[in-house]
Design an enzyme around this catalytic site. Structure first.
Site, PDB file in Angstrom:
ATOM      1  N   SER A 164     -47.856   9.674 -75.543  1.00  0.00           N
ATOM      2  CA  SER A 164     -48.751   8.623 -76.265  1.00  0.00           C
ATOM      3  C   SER A 164     -49.408   9.002 -77.471  1.00  0.00           C
ATOM      4  CB  SER A 164     -49.801   8.108 -75.191  1.00  0.00           C
ATOM      5  OG  SER A 164     -49.566   7.832 -74.059  1.00  0.00           O
ATOM      6  N   ARG A 182     -59.447  12.120 -72.440  1.00  0.00           N
ATOM      7  CA  ARG A 182     -58.560  12.848 -73.455  1.00  0.00           C
ATOM      8  C   ARG A 182     -59.614  13.556 -74.609  1.00  0.00           C
ATOM      9  NH1 ARG A 182     -56.344  11.298 -70.123  1.00  0.00           N
ATOM     10  NH2 ARG A 182     -54.114  10.022 -70.283  1.00  0.00           N
ATOM     11  N   GLU A 207     -53.792  10.186 -80.767  1.00  0.00           N
ATOM     12  CA  GLU A 207     -53.973  10.985 -79.634  1.00  0.00           C
ATOM     13  C   GLU A 207     -53.627  12.573 -80.369  1.00  0.00           C
ATOM     14  OE1 GLU A 207     -53.227  10.151 -75.451  1.00  0.00           O
ATOM     15  OE2 GLU A 207     -52.385  12.556 -75.631  1.00  0.00           O
TER      16      GLU A 207
END
Ligand SMILES: Cc1cc2nc3c(=O)[nH]c(=O)nc-3n(C[C@H](O)[C@H](O)[C@H](O)COP(=O)(O)OP(=O)(O)OC[C@H]3O[C@@H](n4cnc5c(N)ncnc54)[C@H](O)[C@@H]3O)c2cc1C
Length: 343
Positions: free
Chosen positions: A237, A163, A333
């Protein structure tokens, strides 16, 4: 072409209210270049957004917000085994997945139904069901916000990791990704490393055991598990799965024998953030307009009317509680906008 005081609540999937002082949607690289060189805006902050599915907008955004709207998919190279395609940043990611599979090109099926634009996909190296963008990535073009020059970035120069990329953590806010090149397979090569997916795939009839079959399974799984942002505002998320050393994992295992961890290269372990959040009693917990989803512990939702500040303070309480119970840092995130100076 450039609008003033534009409301952003319909441009981010958490539906957080904020305005952009200026807002532009360039539909060609030439337009983007003109906007970046426009002397009215060069002294102001410039911020790039895509479809807003991974943003935490906590205040109004000063300066110019740019949403690339360049469209187009073309084949650059083709052999009997592979095809190299070039996709413009403003294309929708899931429509691209659908299109490539319809052409008989494989490799994106595990990344089905991830919201957002193609230009944002390299930014956080999107990933799901055992595949990450880096697995199919060849190179990209990006325009420098500072001087509107275009530069080609190889896979290595993009610095992809979990990520993360060069664009997210090394030079955030300094590049507008304009074109993304992906190498796809013409010969079937499925990734079924994700146990749940492999099990469902093997139960399919033989004629459905294909990349299309994988896409359909993943779309069904995602629809059953994740709240649709069109119905319940969320950014997917909200926290990353923390990666810890093997010593830390073993010590956690002694205190929490059922802890979920996946071995990573170099002896590290990736913990399931959803498990930590559930153990800490945050799953399904709601405070005012913000909460952690009742079925998906990792998904923070805005039940309606929440501000960016509400989301930030709720998220901080979750992070503090995880740190206190497990001594593990939960990282957010979604990207915080406006970006802090120097961030
Ligand atoms: C329901 C749901 C499920 C999700 N599931 C997943 C998942 O399985 N896996 C996963 O990885 N992500 C997932 N996400 C997160 C999100 O879909 C991805 O991060 C996506 O790539 C964001 O695209 P976007 O166009 O909406 O970008 P935005 O949210 O608008 O922007 C995100 C960041 O990318 C930057 N950016 C956007 N476009 C460009 C560009 N052209 N050039 C430079 N920088 C740019 C922005 O500055 C910002 O920092 C999910 C989100 C939701 C809402």
């Amino acid at each position: 072409m450039i609008q003033e005081n534009v409301e952003l609540s319909d441009k981010n999937t958490l539906r957080l209210p904020a305005t952009a002082q200026w807002f532009a949607q360039p539909s060609s690289e030439q337009q983007l270049q003109e906007i970046l060189n426009d002397p009215r805006f060069t002294p102001l902050p410039r911020t790039v957004i895509g479809d807003g599915s991974n943003l935490l907008i906590h205040e109004n955004i000063d300066g110019l917000v740019i949403k690339p709207a360049m469209r187009g998919i073309s084949v650059i190279e083709e052999s009997s085994e592979h095809v190299l395609i070039e996709v413009m940043a403003g294309e929708n990611w899931d429509q691209l997945v659908d299109y490539t599979l319809a052409q008989g090109w494989q490799g994106l099926e595990n990344l089905s139904l991830i919201p957002g634009s193609v230009g944002a996909a390299p930014f956080q190296n999107i990933g799901a069901y055992g595949v990450e963008l880096v697995d199919v990535f060849e190179s990209l073009d990006a325009m420098s916000v500072a001087d509107a020059q275009v530069r080609n970035f190889s896979k290595q120069q993009c610095g992809f990791s979990y990520r993360d990329s060069f664009f997210k953590s090394v030079q955030p806010g300094q590049w507008v990704i304009t074109r993304v090149r992906l190498r796809l397979n013409k010969i079937e090569k499925l990734t079924l490393s994700y146990a749940d997916l492999a099990e469902r795939f093997s139960a399919l009839a033989a004629e459905n055991q294909s990349a299309h079959g994988v896409r359909e399974l993943i779309c069904a799984l995602r629809r059953s598990k994740l709240p649709d942002p069109a119905e319940l505002a969320n950014a997917g998320s909200f926290f990353k799965n923390p990666v810890v050393s093997s010593e830390k994992f073993e010590s956690l295992q002694r205190s929490f024998p059922s802890i979920v961890g996946y071995p990573q290269p170099h002896g590290a372990y990736k913990l399931a953030a959803g498990w930590l959040i559930e153990q800490a009693q945050w799953k399904g917990k709601r405070e005012g307009s913000v909460g952690m989803h009742a079925q998906q512990a990792l998904v923070l939702v805005n039940y309606g009317g929440a501000t960016g500040a509400d989301v930030m303070s709720f998220a901080k309480r979750v992070q503090d509680s995880i740190a206190e119970i497990f001594s593990v840092t939960l990282e957010r995130e979604p990207v915080l906008l406006p970006r802090a100076l120097g961030d």
